[in-house]
Design a protein around this motif. Structure first.
Motif, short mmCIF file in Angstrom:
data_model
loop_
_atom_site.label_atom_id
_atom_site.label_comp_id
_atom_site.label_asym_id
_atom_site.label_seq_id
_atom_site.Cartn_x
_atom_site.Cartn_y
_atom_site.Cartn_z
N TYR A 171 0.84 -1.21 0.00
CA TYR A 171 0.00 0.00 0.00
C TYR A 171 0.88 1.26 0.00
CZ TYR A 171 -3.27 3.56 1.65
OH TYR A 171 -4.01 4.70 1.77
N PHE A 208 -7.47 -1.89 -2.22
CA PHE A 208 -6.78 -0.62 -1.99
C PHE A 208 -7.74 0.39 -1.38
CE2 PHE A 208 -5.42 3.63 -3.26
CZ PHE A 208 -4.07 3.63 -2.90
N ARG A 212 -7.37 2.12 2.27
CA ARG A 212 -7.36 3.58 2.29
C ARG A 212 -8.38 4.12 3.29
NH1 ARG A 212 -9.76 7.65 -1.20
NH2 ARG A 212 -8.34 9.42 -1.47
#
Length: 372
Positions: A171, A208, A212
């Motif tokens: 990430y 993702f 996030r």
């Protein structure tokens, strides 16, 4: 015998005292004769007319009881002598001379600018970019992100995020690469028409998105109340910021440093967001940083208004920030520090000189006049 000189106007006398009037056609022998006669007179009765047509840098009034042989210009003695009865013109000269100060060409006192710091030899093997990054972002930082992100997801949804060190590293890598290969929207890295394989192949877009949303650094339940004395605006990222600073402090400092402010671009909702009209990125989070001539940042402090720094040095907020950022430098090693006019002050330069740190800074003309 004293020769009668042409009477000067008040404007010419002012120019003479300021050093702007030259080529008066003086006879050196006359000046010496007048100077010798003046020494036999009572200095308290010297009339201002005696100054007409004479080079003031060559004339001095001596007190017979004064054994000081320093060469003091007459104009300085006139302004300093309280018993001297000056005419109206002389009083005007005194007033104008006091406020109309000018720089004079003079020999600069030699200052020791040698650097006494002992620097290590360069590493034998050149580090890879990943190894450099590991120096700044240690395993402790990654592990803390894993634990706090899983905890925050449980607090919000009742289920763990089930992330791990390897996934958090991916990430972070995606965000770094996205800063190099920029697109208007992060979703475009996975879109069919704009797909960017190094990012799209490393992690699914939905995963993702989830990371996030739940990425966290600190436990929200431990945050102090806003009205409390221990409230910290940076609480949510405090552990990350402190660890990064520790990583920066490991780097051996070089000889030349600069203290300045920078803006981290940001347009989201935050009480830390600033608008600085003169910066290339006008909206963002202001940071004070100390960097070396190589471009490496050695220390920084995020601006959060009152309480940005807690050390009250008596030098004002700008001086406090400089002292705070230089704490990591060994004292009495003659490091060189450069600042701009917001930080520079005479008191700051004097304080750093006592620490063995030499300073170069710019100043505004009005600030210089105020200091005088």
């Amino acid at each position: 015998m004293i020769r009668n000189h042409k009477s000067l106007s008040e404007e010419e006398i002012l120019l003479l005292l300021k050093g702007d009037l030259s080529d008066l056609g003086l006879d050196v022998s006359d000046v010496e004769e007048e100077t010798e006669n003046a020494r036999h007179q009572d200095p308290t009765t010297v009339d201002i007319q005696f100054l007409q047509g004479m080079d003031l840098d060559m004339v001095e009034i001596l007190d017979p009881q004064d054994n000081d042989e320093d060469d003091v210009p007459l104009v300085s003695r006139l302004l300093a002598e309280p018993k001297l009865a000056l005419s109206h013109s002389a009083q005007k000269i005194q007033c104008d001379t006091h406020w109309d100060l000018r720089w004079r060409m003079n020999d600069i006192e030699e200052v020791d600018t040698s650097c006494n710091a002992v620097f290590s030899d360069p590493p034998g093997d050149e580090l890879t970019p990943l190894q450099y990054f590991r120096t700044m972002c240690s395993d402790d930082i990654i592990q803390n992100l894993v634990e706090q992100s899983n905890l925050y997801c449980i607090q919000k949804t009742g289920a763990s995020l089930d992330t791990n060190v390897r996934e958090i590293e991916k990430y972070i890598g995606i965000n770094i690469l996205a800063g190099v290969v920029k697109m208007p929207s992060y979703r475009m890295y996975w879109a069919e028409a704009t797909r960017f394989s190094p990012i799209a192949d490393s992690m699914p877009r939905n995963r993702f998105d989830k990371l996030r949303n739940y990425l966290h650094v600190n436990d929200n339940t431990k945050m102090k109340q806003r009205e409390g004395p221990d409230y910290d605006k940076l609480f949510k990222v405090r552990r990350f910021v402190d660890k990064i600073k520790q990583g920066f402090s490991v780097i051996e400092p070089e000889e030349y440093h600069s203290v300045d402010e920078l803006i981290i671009p940001f347009k989201g909702h935050s009480s830390l967001k600033q608008y600085v009209k003169s910066k290339p990125h006008k909206w963002g989070i202001k940071v004070f940083a100390r960097a070396g001539s190589s471009g490496i940042v050695y220390d920084f402090e995020i601006y959060r208004g009152k309480g940005t720094v807690h050390n009250d040095t008596g030098l004002g907020i700008s001086g406090d920030i400089v002292i705070r950022l230089l704490e990591g430098l060994p004292k009495y090693k003659n490091f060189k520090v450069f600042t701009d006019n917001w930080f520079t002050s005479y008191n700051l330069i004097s304080a750093l000189k006592n620490y063995g740190i030499l300073t170069v800074g710019t100043v505004r003309p009005k600030d210089f006049k105020a200091a005088i």
